[in-house]
Design an enzyme around this catalytic site. Structure first.
Site, PDB file in Angstrom:
ATOM      1  N   ASP A  22      21.900 -35.302  -0.183  1.00 22.96           N
ATOM      2  CA  ASP A  22      20.783 -36.189  -0.513  1.00 22.96           C
ATOM      3  C   ASP A  22      21.265 -37.509  -1.121  1.00 22.96           C
ATOM      4  O   ASP A  22      22.276 -37.547  -1.817  1.00 22.96           O
ATOM      5  CB  ASP A  22      19.848 -35.466  -1.493  1.00 22.96           C
ATOM      6  CG  ASP A  22      18.490 -36.148  -1.599  1.00 22.96           C
ATOM      7  OD1 ASP A  22      18.087 -36.844  -0.640  1.00 22.96           O
ATOM      8  OD2 ASP A  22      17.823 -35.981  -2.639  1.00 22.96           O
ATOM      9  N   HIS A  39      22.153 -43.415   6.334  1.00 23.03           N
ATOM     10  CA  HIS A  39      22.358 -42.212   7.157  1.00 23.03           C
ATOM     11  C   HIS A  39      23.665 -42.326   7.947  1.00 23.03           C
ATOM     12  O   HIS A  39      24.396 -41.354   8.087  1.00 23.03           O
ATOM     13  CB  HIS A  39      21.174 -41.991   8.099  1.00 23.03           C
ATOM     14  CG  HIS A  39      19.889 -41.718   7.370  1.00 23.03           C
ATOM     15  ND1 HIS A  39      19.826 -40.858   6.298  1.00 23.03           N
ATOM     16  CD2 HIS A  39      18.630 -42.198   7.539  1.00 23.03           C
ATOM     17  CE1 HIS A  39      18.572 -40.808   5.847  1.00 23.03           C
ATOM     18  NE2 HIS A  39      17.830 -41.624   6.577  1.00 23.03           N
ATOM     19  N   GLU A  69      10.062 -30.883   6.452  1.00 19.86           N
ATOM     20  CA  GLU A  69       9.210 -31.916   5.845  1.00 19.86           C
ATOM     21  C   GLU A  69       9.675 -33.333   6.211  1.00 19.86           C
ATOM     22  O   GLU A  69       8.885 -34.274   6.143  1.00 19.86           O
ATOM     23  CB  GLU A  69       9.189 -31.759   4.322  1.00 19.86           C
ATOM     24  CG  GLU A  69       8.435 -30.531   3.823  1.00 19.86           C
ATOM     25  CD  GLU A  69       9.157 -29.212   4.088  1.00 19.86           C
ATOM     26  OE1 GLU A  69      10.407 -29.202   4.117  1.00 19.86           O
ATOM     27  OE2 GLU A  69       8.474 -28.193   4.305  1.00 19.86           O
ATOM     28  N   LEU A 133      36.565 -22.221  10.340  1.00 23.14           N
ATOM     29  CA  LEU A 133      35.415 -22.558   9.498  1.00 23.14           C
ATOM     30  C   LEU A 133      34.140 -22.393  10.318  1.00 23.14           C
ATOM     31  O   LEU A 133      34.037 -22.911  11.432  1.00 23.14           O
ATOM     32  CB  LEU A 133      35.522 -24.014   9.000  1.00 23.14           C
ATOM     33  CG  LEU A 133      34.298 -24.566   8.263  1.00 23.14           C
ATOM     34  CD1 LEU A 133      34.135 -23.924   6.878  1.00 23.14           C
ATOM     35  CD2 LEU A 133      34.382 -26.084   8.110  1.00 23.14           C
TER      36      LEU A 133
HETATM   37  C1  IPE Z   1      16.286 -32.620   1.352  1.00 15.01           C
HETATM   38  O1  IPE Z   1      16.243 -33.957   0.956  1.00 15.01           O
HETATM   39  C2  IPE Z   1      16.530 -32.509   2.806  1.00 15.01           C
HETATM   40  C3  IPE Z   1      17.833 -32.971   3.299  1.00 15.01           C
HETATM   41  C4  IPE Z   1      18.817 -33.427   2.608  1.00 15.01           C
HETATM   42  C5  IPE Z   1      18.009 -32.848   4.715  1.00 15.01           C
HETATM   43  P1  IPE Z   1      14.869 -34.735   0.782  1.00 15.01           P
HETATM   44  O2  IPE Z   1      15.226 -36.108   0.366  1.00 15.01           O
HETATM   45  O3  IPE Z   1      14.039 -34.586   1.983  1.00 15.01           O
HETATM   46  O4  IPE Z   1      14.189 -33.929  -0.407  1.00 15.01           O
HETATM   47  P2  IPE Z   1      12.965 -34.340  -1.364  1.00 15.01           P
HETATM   48  O5  IPE Z   1      11.871 -34.853  -0.495  1.00 15.01           O
HETATM   49  O6  IPE Z   1      13.472 -35.406  -2.290  1.00 15.01           O
HETATM   50  O7  IPE Z   1      12.643 -33.101  -2.090  1.00 15.01           O
HETATM   51  C1  IPE Z   2      19.214 -37.336   2.709  1.00 15.02           C
HETATM   52  O1  IPE Z   2      19.084 -38.607   2.174  1.00 15.02           O
HETATM   53  C2  IPE Z   2      19.169 -37.332   4.229  1.00 15.02           C
HETATM   54  C3  IPE Z   2      17.923 -36.801   4.803  1.00 15.02           C
HETATM   55  C4  IPE Z   2      16.940 -36.259   4.137  1.00 15.02           C
HETATM   56  C5  IPE Z   2      17.790 -36.887   6.237  1.00 15.02           C
HETATM   57  P1  IPE Z   2      17.658 -39.266   1.946  1.00 15.02           P
HETATM   58  O2  IPE Z   2      17.271 -39.981   3.177  1.00 15.02           O
HETATM   59  O3  IPE Z   2      16.699 -38.279   1.444  1.00 15.02           O
HETATM   60  O4  IPE Z   2      17.998 -40.336   0.804  1.00 15.02           O
HETATM   61  P2  IPE Z   2      17.156 -40.650  -0.501  1.00 15.02           P
HETATM   62  O5  IPE Z   2      16.942 -39.357  -1.217  1.00 15.02           O
HETATM   63  O6  IPE Z   2      15.869 -41.252  -0.054  1.00 15.02           O
HETATM   64  O7  IPE Z   2      18.015 -41.591  -1.270  1.00 15.02           O
HETATM   65 MG    MG Z   3      16.197 -37.610  -0.391  1.00 17.94          MG
END
Ligand code: IPE
Ligand code: IPE
Ligand code: MG
Length: 250
Positions: A22, A39, A69, A133
């Site tokens: 995240d 990303h 989600e 792995l």
């Molecule tokens: C969780 O991250 C999902 C992934 C890393 C794929 P999110 O950014 O979607 O989670 P929330 O919405 O902050 O809980």
């Molecule tokens: C995690 O990073 C990747 C996915 C959920 C696809 P985020 O896109 O949630 O990045 P933040 O949390 O908004 O910084």
């Molecule tokens: Mg996030």
């Protein structure tokens, strides 16, 4: 090398690591870039984590790449992510084969575009013979979805007379989950500062050691990974027993 380099000590290495990657969006925003640039940077961190897992002798790695989600995000962000998955698969499979990595995907594939599904199946087939792995990538995955599809599968078997409802136990459900047959994660890592599971592996994380760090995913490197492994090695996993009982067990 980091002072916490587990290869330099007798540190216990987790055999299965599960990661919520995240913080990509915030990483990009801080640089005045679009979320999608985060990303792209995140994919490099994935490569580094896979390589380091092989180096450290981690047996299985499960990465949360896109949640049930996340489909609710803006259409262009979802589109770029899906495109990145296809590109990464085309680019990285040779390298995975070379490193002895077996790649598999978990999640609701029906929601993905045929082109991505094809690339996923192809990469799974090409890496099927590897055993160094086990890499699981969760795409369009939700822990609740996983439990629901397992329940549906059980219900079908009951309906068809193959399973006696009275005989349903934890093993029966676990055998129908996406990670059936894979040892439960020992260590869970979430980058990006949030302290929640966000519908990741709800069943499988019941006794996993949880590790949270503020580092945004694109910045998470081998030293950060080693710090998580070192902290894991210091934890006492009691599984409901007392400390004394564990000592008696040796
Ligand atoms: C969780 O991250 C999902 C992934 C890393 C794929 P999110 O950014 O979607 O989670 P929330 O919405 O902050 O809980
Ligand atoms: C995690 O990073 C990747 C996915 C959920 C696809 P985020 O896109 O949630 O990045 P933040 O949390 O908004 O910084
Ligand atoms: Mg996030």
């Amino acid at each position: 090398m980091s002072s916490q380099d587990p290869s330099k000590s007798s540190v216990v290495v987790p055999q299965h690591v599960a990661v919520i990657m995240d913080g990509n969006g915030r990483w990009a925003k801080r640089r005045g870039q679009r979320r999608t640039a985060g990303h792209r940077a995140g994919f490099k961190a994935v490569r580094s984590m896979v390589e380091h897992s092989v180096r450290r002798g981690v047996g299985a790695l499960t990465l949360f790449a896109f949640s049930s989600e996340n489909w609710r995000r803006p259409e262009d962000e979802v589109g770029v992510l899906m495109q990145l998955f296809v590109e990464a698969l085309q680019r990285e499979v040779d390298e995975l084969v070379e490193q002895g990595v077996r790649l598999r995907f978990i999640g609701e594939r029906e929601r993905l575009a045929p082109r991505l599904r094809e690339a996923m199946t192809n990469s799974e087939q090409r890496t099927a013979g590897n055993a160094r792995l086990q890499l699981f990538v969760a795409v369009s995955y939700g822990g609740r979805w996983d439990l629901v599809q397992a329940a549906r599968s059980l219900a079908r078997d009951v309906h068809a007379g193959r399973v006696d409802p009275a005989a349903i136990d934890e093993n029966a459900l676990a055998a129908r989950l996406s990670l059936a047959g894979v040892a439960e994660p020992d260590l869970f890592i979430r980058t990006g500062g949030e302290h929640r599971l966000s519908n990741f592996l709800l069943w499988n994380l019941a006794y996993t050691e949880l590790y949270f760090c503020d580092t945004l995913w694109p910045d998470f490197g081998p030293d950060d990974y080693d710090a998580a492994i070192a902290q894991f090695a210091r934890r006492e996993r009691r599984f409901g027993l007392t400390s004394e009982q564990l000592k008696d067990l040796g």
